[in-house]
Design an enzyme around this catalytic site. Sequence first.
Site, short mmCIF file in Angstrom:
data_model
loop_
_atom_site.label_atom_id
_atom_site.label_comp_id
_atom_site.label_asym_id
_atom_site.label_seq_id
_atom_site.Cartn_x
_atom_site.Cartn_y
_atom_site.Cartn_z
N LYS A 168 0.86 -1.18 0.00
CA LYS A 168 0.00 0.00 0.00
C LYS A 168 0.90 1.23 0.00
O LYS A 168 2.05 1.16 0.40
CB LYS A 168 -0.85 0.04 1.28
CG LYS A 168 -2.14 -0.72 1.19
CD LYS A 168 -3.02 -0.48 2.41
CE LYS A 168 -3.71 0.87 2.37
NZ LYS A 168 -4.74 1.02 1.33
N SER A 198 -12.92 5.33 -2.32
CA SER A 198 -12.22 6.52 -1.81
C SER A 198 -11.73 6.16 -0.42
O SER A 198 -12.32 6.50 0.59
CB SER A 198 -13.15 7.73 -1.76
OG SER A 198 -14.07 7.60 -0.72
N GLY A 227 -8.54 6.66 0.88
CA GLY A 227 -7.80 7.74 1.53
C GLY A 227 -6.44 7.33 2.07
O GLY A 227 -5.94 7.97 3.01
N CYS A 258 -0.93 12.93 -6.53
CA CYS A 258 -1.11 13.75 -5.34
C CYS A 258 -0.68 15.17 -5.69
O CYS A 258 0.12 15.38 -6.60
CB CYS A 258 -0.24 13.23 -4.21
SG CYS A 258 1.50 13.20 -4.67
N LYS A 283 3.86 5.46 -11.08
CA LYS A 283 2.47 5.04 -11.28
C LYS A 283 1.72 6.18 -11.95
O LYS A 283 1.57 7.27 -11.38
CB LYS A 283 1.83 4.70 -9.93
CG LYS A 283 0.36 4.32 -9.97
CD LYS A 283 0.17 2.87 -10.36
CE LYS A 283 -1.27 2.38 -10.17
NZ LYS A 283 -1.47 1.67 -8.92
N THR A 334 -6.70 4.46 -10.72
CA THR A 334 -8.15 4.46 -10.92
C THR A 334 -8.61 5.73 -11.63
O THR A 334 -7.95 6.76 -11.59
CB THR A 334 -8.89 4.34 -9.58
OG1 THR A 334 -8.46 5.42 -8.75
CG2 THR A 334 -8.59 3.02 -8.91
N GLY A 387 -5.65 -2.67 -14.96
CA GLY A 387 -6.95 -2.02 -15.12
C GLY A 387 -7.96 -3.07 -15.55
O GLY A 387 -8.06 -3.38 -16.73
#
Lengths: 298, 280
Positions: A45, A70, A72, A130, A164, A192, A242
């Site tokens: 993660k 979502s 987070g 981000c 990524k 995503t 995907g």
Amino acid sequence: MPDFCGIELAHPVVNASGTYDAIAARKVFGDELLQAFPFSAFVSKTITPEPRTGNEPQRIWETPAGMINSIGLPNKGLDGFLASDLPQLAKLPVPLIVSVMATNREAFSRLVQAVGDRDEVAALELNVSCPNVHSGLIVGENPDETEALLEALRPLTEKPLIVKLTPNVASPEAVAVAAEEGGADAVSLINTLKASAIDPATGAPALAAGHGGLSGPAVKPIALHQVRVVRAAVELPIVGMGGISNGADASEFLAAGAALVAVGTESFRDPGAGSRIANELQTGVSEAPRRLAALDLE
Amino acid sequence: MTAPFGRRACEVAANAATGGYRLFSLLDHEGPEPEPGQFYMLASEKSWGEGGGRPYLPRAISFAETAPAKEGIRLDFLVEGVGPGTDRLCDLEPGERVWLTGPLGNTFSTPKQVNPDAAGAILVGGGIGIAPLAIWRRRLVEQGIPLRVLLGFRNQQHSGGLNELFCAGGTLCPDVRLATEDGHAGHQGYVTDLLAAMLAGDDATSAVVYSCGPPAMLEAVRSLCDANGVPCELAMESPMACGFGACFGCAVPKPDGGYLRLCVDGPVLRGDAVAEVAHA
């Protein structure tokens, strides 16, 4: 035996970051998980500099042939990861790729240096979906930001850096080129797709955060297209993902130019999907697409 | 006891209507006997999302009963069709196969594990949430632990499973009390009315409350127990994609901030381990 950035892998199927908690799965399934580990490398993660609790629920919503999440990025932060998660992940029977994210270059550098220094880590994946708090731009949506970040991070580790890519841009290939120019070793795509759902019972957004990211078979044609255009634009090896649910899907990504494929949402439906797909790739797929894919590797 | 790794195909042995619900049975040749409160991720092998794309994810369903069967165990599930996934599970035909992962999650604690001075148990179930209390009731009875069972339903259409799960010799087990909002059986009103009356009694504080049901009912149970100083365990539900800690979708807020993952930290949680149970 695929060779990915100098890492020898038993087969071409890894997990998508954030879709498999190997530590939790080890508690649920016991040693059988390690004996039949579904992926040829494990992608953690995303780790952030400080701990995060994640978003308020509701966090997930089923959609036709997929889901919106979502979550987070809940994680223990860099120190917690190094102290408690990394020793456990190091016991997995496959190479470890650690995903990292920060909102400024200094913190990103600290992450890359600290994680890259650890012998247990084979490679790093940079989650660039981000914002840069200084510019306000989403790094991965902007080629200049991406190239500048890579130029800052590249000297900090000898470990392979995988970028990524976000699909939420008009030209993912421009960002891939920037990553390559900045010194990335590979790119992985797609993250995503930005998506919303309305709860029919309330007429309000179904997710507490208002929106999230779409994954699952619904996104596969978009992912395949982006892998093709990125393949045409850069020489870097690609981790394609995907909506991959079976060996036939995986072979399509390899044919489109991916060196490896990643399985995400399908693991929620089938915890052993990774090894099933690797096996289906080996046994159920015609030679042609795999040969094509092989040509695309260096 | 850990779950076998991965999903496995299990044959549907039976599926019958019970009130407004369905009770179906799967034959599991591989898994260990599950503990009360545990759940499985279920998806039919055929026609799961192939037409309109939903259902796509497997559904988390607690088992209601289990029994030895030829070469394995039988698992009974009580379901109400409330969406594409549960509708499909309601339509299962004997002989077809279901993908199953589990048993997953934790189990209830015995009253003495919760409180060494506990004398007995009060089980409070609402609607489809009576399911895990059926196997838990049986285990407590087998251990000779005194108990009361309070079950509530909205109306006749939203009720079922009593004959199969809470009756003996054709009559409701003597420890079971009913409440229905339409008054078609038992007390007219909420099951929590029965709990409030019971907790007002003299010896109620020596009990441990176990509850499963809709979120509003769970929250009422949690706050009643809190107000009366009675410990409770809640078998909760949350949107869940995977059931084994991978998706982080099933977040339940903790009282001191942060979240639990219901699939691996629950589904059975102590009342004081959760903040207010979220409900619409």
